[in-house]
Design a protein around this motif. Structure first.
Motif, PDB file in Angstrom:
ATOM      1  N   ASN A 203      -6.469  -1.207  -4.604  1.00  0.00           N
ATOM      2  CA  ASN A 203      -5.207  -0.478  -4.448  1.00  0.00           C
ATOM      3  C   ASN A 203      -4.292  -1.069  -3.385  1.00  0.00           C
ATOM      4  O   ASN A 203      -3.071  -0.953  -3.495  1.00  0.00           O
ATOM      5  CB  ASN A 203      -5.470   0.988  -4.094  1.00  0.00           C
ATOM      6  CG  ASN A 203      -6.282   1.706  -5.148  1.00  0.00           C
ATOM      7  OD1 ASN A 203      -7.406   2.140  -4.886  1.00  0.00           O
ATOM      8  ND2 ASN A 203      -5.755   1.847  -6.360  1.00  0.00           N
ATOM      9  N   ASN A 204      -4.874  -1.680  -2.362  1.00  0.00           N
ATOM     10  CA  ASN A 204      -4.088  -2.237  -1.260  1.00  0.00           C
ATOM     11  C   ASN A 204      -4.316  -3.739  -1.179  1.00  0.00           C
ATOM     12  O   ASN A 204      -5.460  -4.209  -1.286  1.00  0.00           O
ATOM     13  CB  ASN A 204      -4.480  -1.612   0.075  1.00  0.00           C
ATOM     14  CG  ASN A 204      -4.354  -0.103   0.072  1.00  0.00           C
ATOM     15  OD1 ASN A 204      -3.520   0.464  -0.631  1.00  0.00           O
ATOM     16  ND2 ASN A 204      -5.192   0.563   0.854  1.00  0.00           N
TER      17      ASN A 204
ATOM     18  N   ASP B  80      -8.162   2.833  -2.188  1.00  0.00           N
ATOM     19  CA  ASP B  80      -7.430   3.898  -1.516  1.00  0.00           C
ATOM     20  C   ASP B  80      -8.161   4.348  -0.253  1.00  0.00           C
ATOM     21  O   ASP B  80      -9.397   4.351  -0.203  1.00  0.00           O
ATOM     22  CB  ASP B  80      -7.271   5.100  -2.456  1.00  0.00           C
ATOM     23  CG  ASP B  80      -5.908   5.086  -3.151  1.00  0.00           C
ATOM     24  OD1 ASP B  80      -5.000   4.404  -2.643  1.00  0.00           O
ATOM     25  OD2 ASP B  80      -5.761   5.759  -4.180  1.00  0.00           O
TER      26      ASP B  80
ATOM     27  N   LYS C 289       1.355   0.715  -3.562  1.00  0.00           N
ATOM     28  CA  LYS C 289      -0.011   0.271  -3.845  1.00  0.00           C
ATOM     29  C   LYS C 289      -0.116  -0.233  -5.282  1.00  0.00           C
ATOM     30  O   LYS C 289       0.734   0.039  -6.141  1.00  0.00           O
ATOM     31  CB  LYS C 289      -0.996   1.409  -3.597  1.00  0.00           C
ATOM     32  CG  LYS C 289      -0.889   2.560  -4.581  1.00  0.00           C
ATOM     33  CD  LYS C 289      -1.892   3.660  -4.229  1.00  0.00           C
ATOM     34  CE  LYS C 289      -1.816   4.819  -5.226  1.00  0.00           C
ATOM     35  NZ  LYS C 289      -2.774   5.894  -4.866  1.00  0.00           N
TER      36      LYS C 289
ATOM     37  N   GLU D 139      -8.073   2.794   2.532  1.00  0.00           N
ATOM     38  CA  GLU D 139      -8.510   1.588   3.255  1.00  0.00           C
ATOM     39  C   GLU D 139     -10.034   1.454   3.235  1.00  0.00           C
ATOM     40  O   GLU D 139     -10.654   1.045   4.219  1.00  0.00           O
ATOM     41  CB  GLU D 139      -7.974   1.588   4.689  1.00  0.00           C
ATOM     42  CG  GLU D 139      -6.448   1.631   4.748  1.00  0.00           C
ATOM     43  CD  GLU D 139      -5.914   1.513   6.156  1.00  0.00           C
ATOM     44  OE1 GLU D 139      -6.394   0.641   6.908  1.00  0.00           O
ATOM     45  OE2 GLU D 139      -5.008   2.297   6.517  1.00  0.00           O
TER      46      GLU D 139
ATOM     47  N   TRP E 257       0.850  -1.180   0.000  1.00  0.00           N
ATOM     48  CA  TRP E 257       0.000   0.000   0.000  1.00  0.00           C
ATOM     49  C   TRP E 257       0.897   1.245   0.000  1.00  0.00           C
ATOM     50  O   TRP E 257       2.115   1.133  -0.163  1.00  0.00           O
ATOM     51  CB  TRP E 257      -0.982   0.006   1.169  1.00  0.00           C
ATOM     52  CG  TRP E 257      -0.404  -0.195   2.552  1.00  0.00           C
ATOM     53  CD1 TRP E 257       0.895  -0.079   2.935  1.00  0.00           C
ATOM     54  CD2 TRP E 257      -1.138  -0.546   3.722  1.00  0.00           C
ATOM     55  NE1 TRP E 257       1.038  -0.343   4.282  1.00  0.00           N
ATOM     56  CE2 TRP E 257      -0.206  -0.628   4.796  1.00  0.00           C
ATOM     57  CE3 TRP E 257      -2.475  -0.788   3.999  1.00  0.00           C
ATOM     58  CZ2 TRP E 257      -0.584  -0.949   6.089  1.00  0.00           C
ATOM     59  CZ3 TRP E 257      -2.842  -1.097   5.295  1.00  0.00           C
ATOM     60  CH2 TRP E 257      -1.910  -1.179   6.315  1.00  0.00           C
ATOM     61  N   ASN E 258       0.273   2.423   0.164  1.00  0.00           N
ATOM     62  CA  ASN E 258       1.014   3.693   0.121  1.00  0.00           C
ATOM     63  C   ASN E 258       1.852   3.764  -1.159  1.00  0.00           C
ATOM     64  O   ASN E 258       1.307   3.640  -2.249  1.00  0.00           O
ATOM     65  CB  ASN E 258       1.846   3.879   1.390  1.00  0.00           C
ATOM     66  CG  ASN E 258       0.968   3.922   2.634  1.00  0.00           C
ATOM     67  OD1 ASN E 258      -0.156   4.424   2.589  1.00  0.00           O
ATOM     68  ND2 ASN E 258       1.456   3.382   3.746  1.00  0.00           N
TER      69      ASN E 258
END
Length: 369
Positions: free
Chosen positions: A336-337, A300, A270, A302, A266-267
């Motif tokens: 995304n995560n 995004d 991601k 979470e 992630w971040n």
């Protein structure tokens, strides 16, 4: 009397200074800072390695099929020098391409460090193109598949092939080749031969799996989830279905570890996966206890969370298992995560759990069929 005292003091200072300089010279004379710490030769079986004393590196190319897990180099050194690990002592060079084995030469009061790589002689086809179409190369089974437009005459094709420098290839570049049946390409390199089977298919290329992580050339960093992640672990079992040298791992505690121990992409690492194009994930897992493995997928921030589970089976404990995770059919939110929990259960569930290192590798998004 005062003058005599001054003379005596000066004498003492000169005497002590002389003694100090004598001791200093004695220590300096006992140091050997000019001893030779260069490796003179580094040999594996009958193969001489390339020793670069400037960079402190040694590279040895051994015949294909050499067992790199137990290599005992023979090392020549200058007089009075010693090396650690010692000459003739077997070392594991399986992962030395990415993590060289460190040797240190000691002589007198100096030493030099060498990073040693032992790898098999290997030639590869790295690109295969016909017109504006690019072939799909599988380096695991040395196969190439290329999809060509309707109406292509398969009997008169001239591929452009990129391959290891210094190798010779057959059929040669520029020749017309009949692809109405699979064609064998052979690379000759340093006394070894390597073959690829190339197949041409008329039609549109199907969407390929998206490799998210493989530990080598695609290796985003996993963030910690409840425990430290080792992002470059050596593969503990390369003779199974996952032969790649590097993977990722965590240690899960037998006392207080819960299911959310694992790693996250992630971040800055991601992903961007559209569930209207991809319907499943696959991942390789290796551990010593059966139970659920969980992937948590998020958008995004979470948001839009889904929890996917697959069972790591009892009959293949301690081996790599490829697990498949179904993305919910009604999901439309971009993924995304991705969070991986190699053992989703609380400790003691569904069976006794001992502190252990658990591994995962080869995370892919699989296209809709």
């Amino acid at each position: 009397m005062k003058t005599l005292k001054i003379i005596i003091n000066i004498g003492l200072v000169l005497l002590l200074g002389g003694l100090f300089n004598a001791c200093k010279q004695e220590v300096a004379d006992s140091l050997n800072l000019n001893a030779d710490v260069h490796v003179l030769a580094f040999k594996v079986a009958h193969v001489n390695g390339v020793v670069d004393n400037e960079t402190g590196t040694i590279t040895v190319l051994v015949p294909a099929g050499t067992d790199l897990s137990t290599v005992a180099p023979v090392i020549d050194l200058p007089a009075n020098a010693v090396i650690k690990p010692a000459s003739g002592v077997a070392q594991n060079f399986q992962f030395s391409t990415s993590s060289p084995v460190v040797y240190r030469v000691y002589n007198g009061n100096v030493f030099q460090m060498y990073r040693v790589t032992v790898k098999e002689i290997k030639a590869e086809i790295t690109a295969f193109r016909i017109g504006n179409r690019t072939g799909i190369i599988n380096q695991n089974d040395n196969s190439i598949v290329i999809y060509l437009p309707e109406g292509t005459d398969l009997t008169q094709l001239s591929p452009m092939v990129e391959y290891t420098g210094g190798a010779e290839i057959s059929p040669a570049q520029g020749n017309y080749v009949d692809f109405s049946s699979p064609v064998t390409y052979t690379l000759s390199y340093m006394g070894e031969t390597f073959s690829y089977t190339a197949t041409a298919i008329i039609g549109e290329e199907p969407k390929q799996p998206l490799i998210i992580f493989n530990g080598e050339n695609i290796a985003p960093q996993w963030a910690d989830l409840g425990t430290a992640v080792e992002n470059q672990s050596n593969n503990p079992k390369t003779d199974g279905i996952n032969a790649s040298p590097l993977c990722v791992s965590i240690v899960r505690n037998a006392v207080n570890g819960e299911g959310w121990h694992g790693g996250a992409l992630w971040n800055e690492n991601k992903v961007n996966i559209d569930p209207t194009e991809y319907s499943r994930f696959s991942i390789m897992v290796l551990k010593e206890v059966a139970g659920d493995v969980q992937l948590e997928i998020q958008s995004d921030g979470e948001s839009n969370k889904d929890w996917l589970r697959a069972w790591y089976a009892e009959d293949h404990l301690g081996e790599w298992q490829e697990l498949i995770f179904e993305i919910p059919e009604n999901r439309t939110a971009i993924i995304n995560n991705i969070l991986v929990m190699p053992h989703e259960h609380a400790n003691g569930q569904p069976m006794a759990f001992e502190t252990q290192r658990m591994y995962w590798d080869e995370l892919k998004a699989l296209p809709k069929e």
